[in-house]
Design an enzyme around this catalytic site. Structure first.
Site, PDB file in Angstrom:
ATOM      1  N   HIS A 277       3.061   0.777  -4.786  1.00  0.00           N
ATOM      2  CA  HIS A 277       1.627   0.670  -5.048  1.00  0.00           C
ATOM      3  C   HIS A 277       1.169   1.647  -6.124  1.00  0.00           C
ATOM      4  O   HIS A 277       1.576   2.794  -6.149  1.00  0.00           O
ATOM      5  CB  HIS A 277       0.778   0.734  -3.783  1.00  0.00           C
ATOM      6  CG  HIS A 277       0.816   2.002  -2.994  1.00  0.00           C
ATOM      7  ND1 HIS A 277      -0.041   3.040  -3.219  1.00  0.00           N
ATOM      8  CD2 HIS A 277       1.564   2.381  -1.934  1.00  0.00           C
ATOM      9  CE1 HIS A 277       0.186   4.004  -2.339  1.00  0.00           C
ATOM     10  NE2 HIS A 277       1.168   3.636  -1.555  1.00  0.00           N
ATOM     11  N   ASP A 289       2.863   9.719  -3.099  1.00  0.00           N
ATOM     12  CA  ASP A 289       2.348   8.483  -2.477  1.00  0.00           C
ATOM     13  C   ASP A 289       1.380   7.776  -3.400  1.00  0.00           C
ATOM     14  O   ASP A 289       0.217   8.092  -3.418  1.00  0.00           O
ATOM     15  CB  ASP A 289       1.665   8.829  -1.164  1.00  0.00           C
ATOM     16  CG  ASP A 289       1.177   7.597  -0.424  1.00  0.00           C
ATOM     17  OD1 ASP A 289       1.531   6.483  -0.822  1.00  0.00           O
ATOM     18  OD2 ASP A 289       0.433   7.774   0.570  1.00  0.00           O
ATOM     19  N   GLU A 321      -3.433  -0.664  -2.041  1.00  0.00           N
ATOM     20  CA  GLU A 321      -2.607  -0.516  -0.833  1.00  0.00           C
ATOM     21  C   GLU A 321      -3.301   0.395   0.161  1.00  0.00           C
ATOM     22  O   GLU A 321      -3.330   0.140   1.354  1.00  0.00           O
ATOM     23  CB  GLU A 321      -1.233   0.047  -1.193  1.00  0.00           C
ATOM     24  CG  GLU A 321      -0.227   0.035  -0.040  1.00  0.00           C
ATOM     25  CD  GLU A 321      -0.216   1.288   0.835  1.00  0.00           C
ATOM     26  OE1 GLU A 321       0.517   1.302   1.841  1.00  0.00           O
ATOM     27  OE2 GLU A 321      -0.943   2.252   0.546  1.00  0.00           O
ATOM     28  N   GLU A 322      -3.873   1.484  -0.360  1.00  0.00           N
ATOM     29  CA  GLU A 322      -4.461   2.502   0.514  1.00  0.00           C
ATOM     30  C   GLU A 322      -5.697   1.994   1.247  1.00  0.00           C
ATOM     31  O   GLU A 322      -6.137   2.580   2.217  1.00  0.00           O
ATOM     32  CB  GLU A 322      -4.817   3.765  -0.288  1.00  0.00           C
ATOM     33  CG  GLU A 322      -3.626   4.456  -0.945  1.00  0.00           C
ATOM     34  CD  GLU A 322      -2.668   5.106   0.056  1.00  0.00           C
ATOM     35  OE1 GLU A 322      -2.869   4.962   1.267  1.00  0.00           O
ATOM     36  OE2 GLU A 322      -1.711   5.757  -0.400  1.00  0.00           O
ATOM     37  N   ASP A 350       7.762   2.823  -1.058  1.00  0.00           N
ATOM     38  CA  ASP A 350       6.531   3.598  -0.910  1.00  0.00           C
ATOM     39  C   ASP A 350       6.874   5.004  -0.415  1.00  0.00           C
ATOM     40  O   ASP A 350       7.243   5.168   0.739  1.00  0.00           O
ATOM     41  CB  ASP A 350       5.623   2.859   0.096  1.00  0.00           C
ATOM     42  CG  ASP A 350       4.229   3.446   0.160  1.00  0.00           C
ATOM     43  OD1 ASP A 350       3.949   4.413  -0.570  1.00  0.00           O
ATOM     44  OD2 ASP A 350       3.423   2.932   0.957  1.00  0.00           O
ATOM     45  N   HIS A 444      -1.717  12.252   1.606  1.00  0.00           N
ATOM     46  CA  HIS A 444      -3.123  11.867   1.442  1.00  0.00           C
ATOM     47  C   HIS A 444      -4.044  13.057   1.173  1.00  0.00           C
ATOM     48  O   HIS A 444      -5.215  13.046   1.566  1.00  0.00           O
ATOM     49  CB  HIS A 444      -3.608  11.062   2.653  1.00  0.00           C
ATOM     50  CG  HIS A 444      -3.083   9.651   2.622  1.00  0.00           C
ATOM     51  ND1 HIS A 444      -3.441   8.696   3.542  1.00  0.00           N
ATOM     52  CD2 HIS A 444      -2.227   9.038   1.765  1.00  0.00           C
ATOM     53  CE1 HIS A 444      -2.824   7.553   3.238  1.00  0.00           C
ATOM     54  NE2 HIS A 444      -2.071   7.733   2.185  1.00  0.00           N
TER      55      HIS A 444
HETATM   56 ZN   LIG Z   1       1.784   4.713   0.152  1.00  0.00          ZN
END
Ligand SMILES: [Zn+2]
Ligand SMILES: *[C@@H]1O[C@H](CO)[C@@H](O)[C@H](O)[C@H]1NC(C)=O
Ligand SMILES: *[C@@H]1O[C@H](CO)[C@@H](O)[C@H](O)[C@H]1NC(C)=O
Length: 503
Positions: A277, A289, A321-322, A350, A444
């Site tokens: 992603h 990520d 994606e998130e 991922d 994140h």
């Molecule tokens: Zn991811």
């Protein structure tokens, strides 16, 4: 909960997206094109992986994330941001610079972007510590505090009859379970509640997303079961609990883009597909990520041009994606049956460079997934074993972009280096690193920068990606033929659809 920018696909409100196949002008003579090149081998393509190239790309990606600073006051590549648009441009221009080896497609689709600026829940004069506004929640009426008694909803609040008449004008308290947070919020809204609080049925706080926006959604919070317990007891014993709810947020529609690149060489009826992603969360630059996966795909796509392929290779860089697998969901939903059948398998990459990594292989079995998923899983296992590496199997439960593929009959699998899971003592013995810490302590967050990458893990996993591409680009011998479009297993209900809880 941190204020966050939140988005979801408004598939219901969106018509078809625009697909723009673009055949690039040829920059090499036909004699130089794929057909006349030596057939790719795993050894050769793995040998072309140089961690210096990956790192250079990661440094560039971080510079792109910084382009969002004006709007977000920190680096991010969340969809709709300058950093994400620049990421899309970077992927596109890198592939375009490779001449006529690939055909590139921009696939534009609509998404919904949300942002929670401020929120506050007060119950019986107290502010519960675990209360957090759900992602994609609308604001309270006129972005002003609303007050009213707290009213306990019956059962799991998945039927309109579960909402007593006195929910009208009140703040509804609803147990987690059976149906999605979005469904509960809409039912509470229809019953006339001014806000909703969904409390956890398991341990800990509850944060999730309302998902696809509905006109009936109302301002909605998550709350831990521990903190909700005393209020539920008071309500059950007939006492009144006063409550006030306030959320200032926006939910708005934007456009974003998937980039697809397919080799012009190779059998176009039989494609191996892989994806990563292109977007990050709003909270940080997302260099692990999923910068790591996106850049590995870019590097493998670049190195592959030195060789010929027997089967077509198709790369996908998904957006959104998130926010709940928006791009990959959209891509698979738009495939005709005929196009669907050309994809022999999908490989999800991922997070490949987590600092406190484990070699995680999705435990995709043929019983629970389209036939071929297990053969793919075993290819990863064999790779780690033959390279003297340990590995662990992790649940294949809908948290990344493979979800739509397996739900539409396409075998899938993948590897990851680990997200917010805690490394066990056993895993620390198997992979080194620190037991008791997350695989990616910056998952994140703002600190998911270039410094967050484990280069040893990234190199190993990128070589594995090269191996997987070269293996299937050469031959599908021994790999199951594609069967039907659907397989029962995928109708199973999951609490996850992407990285956020939906139920
Ligand atoms: Zn991811
Ligand atoms: C596809 O997207 C790229 C990257 O944003 C852009 O440069 C290019 O012009 C687009 N191509 C088409 C045909 O829309
Ligand atoms: C694999 O794990 C075992 C412990 O289970 C450990 O002794 C061994 O060193 C590990 N191998 C590698 C290559 O890290």
């Amino acid at each position: 909960m941190r204020p966050s920018l939140i988005l979801a696909l408004a598939s219901q409100v969106v018509a078809a997206g625009i697909q723009l196949p673009l055949v690039l002008p040829s920059t090499s003579s036909p004699a130089e094109s794929s057909a006349s090149k030596a057939l790719v081998t795993s050894e050769a393509l793995q040998g072309d992986i140089d961690v210096k190239n990956l790192l250079e790309r990661a440094n560039h990606l971080y510079e792109l994330a910084k382009l969002s600073e004006g709007e977000y006051s920190h680096p991010t590549r969340v969809i709709g941001s300058k950093g994400h648009i620049a990421t899309i441009d970077y992927i596109y221009s890198t592939i375009a610079s490779l001449g006529d080896y690939y055909t590139i497609t921009n696939q534009t689709f609509d998404a919904v972007v949300g942002n929670v600026f401020e929120s506050r829940l007060v119950l019986d004069g107290q502010v519960p510590k675990s209360a957090s506004a759900m992602s994609l929640t609308p604001p309270t009426y006129k972005k002003q505090p609303e007050s009213g008694p707290l009213v306990l909803v019956e059962n799991d609040g998945c039927e309109q009859v579960d909402y007593p008449a006195n929910v009208h004008g009140s703040i509804a308290l609803i147990r987690r379970g059976t149906c999605t947070f979005g469904d509960k919020s809409a039912l509470a809204g229809k019953a006339g509640a001014v806000a909703a609080v969904i409390y956890n049925s398991g341990e800990g706080s509850l944060s999730g997303t309302l998902g696809v926006p509905s006109q009936y959604h109302i301002a909605t919070f998550g709350l831990s079961s521990e903190e909700s317990g005393p209020y539920i007891e008071q309500l059950k014993s007939g006492k009144t609990v006063s409550a006030s709810a306030y959320i200032d947020s926006i939910v708005e529609k934007i456009e974003t883009v998937n980039i697809i690149a397919q080799t012009n060489g190779g059998d176009s009826e039989n494609c191996v597909m892989l994806g990563a992603h292109s977007d990050s969360v709003a909270e940080g630059p997302g260099i692990n990520d999923d910068g790591s996966g996106s850049l590995t795909l870019l590097e493998v796509a670049t190195q592959l041009t030195k060789y010929g392929v027997n089967n077509c290779v198709r790369f996908g860089w998904w957006a959104g994606e998130e926010e709940g697998l928006l791009g990959s969901d959209y891509y698979v939903a738009m495939l005709s049956q005929e196009e669907n059948a050309k994809i022999r398998l999908f490989m999800d990459y991922d997070m490949l460079a987590s600092p406190n990594y484990a070699n995680q292989v999705y435990d995709a079995t043929n019983e629970a997934n389209p036939t071929g998923s297990q053969e793919l899983r075993d290819l990863y296992i064999e790779y780690y074993l033959s390279n003297d590496q340990n590995y662990t199997l992790i649940p294949f439960d809908g948290r990344s972009d493979y979800d739509a593929f397996i739900k539409h009959g396409i075998p899938g699998g993948g590897i990851a280096a680990g997200a917010e899971g805690v490394k066990t003592k056993e895993e620390a013995e198997m992979f080194g690193g620190t037991a008791g810490e997350w695989f990616d302590p910056c998952y994140h967050q703002l600190c998911d920068t270039v410094d967050n990458l484990n280069l040893k893990a990234w190199e190993l996993n990128s070589k594995l990606v090269a191996h997987s591409v070269a293996s299937f680009a050469t031959s599908f011998k021994g790999f199951p033929e594609r069967s039907t479009m659907q397989s029962e297993a995928h109708m199973a209900v999951s609490n996850w659809h992407g990285p956020k809880l939906v139920m």
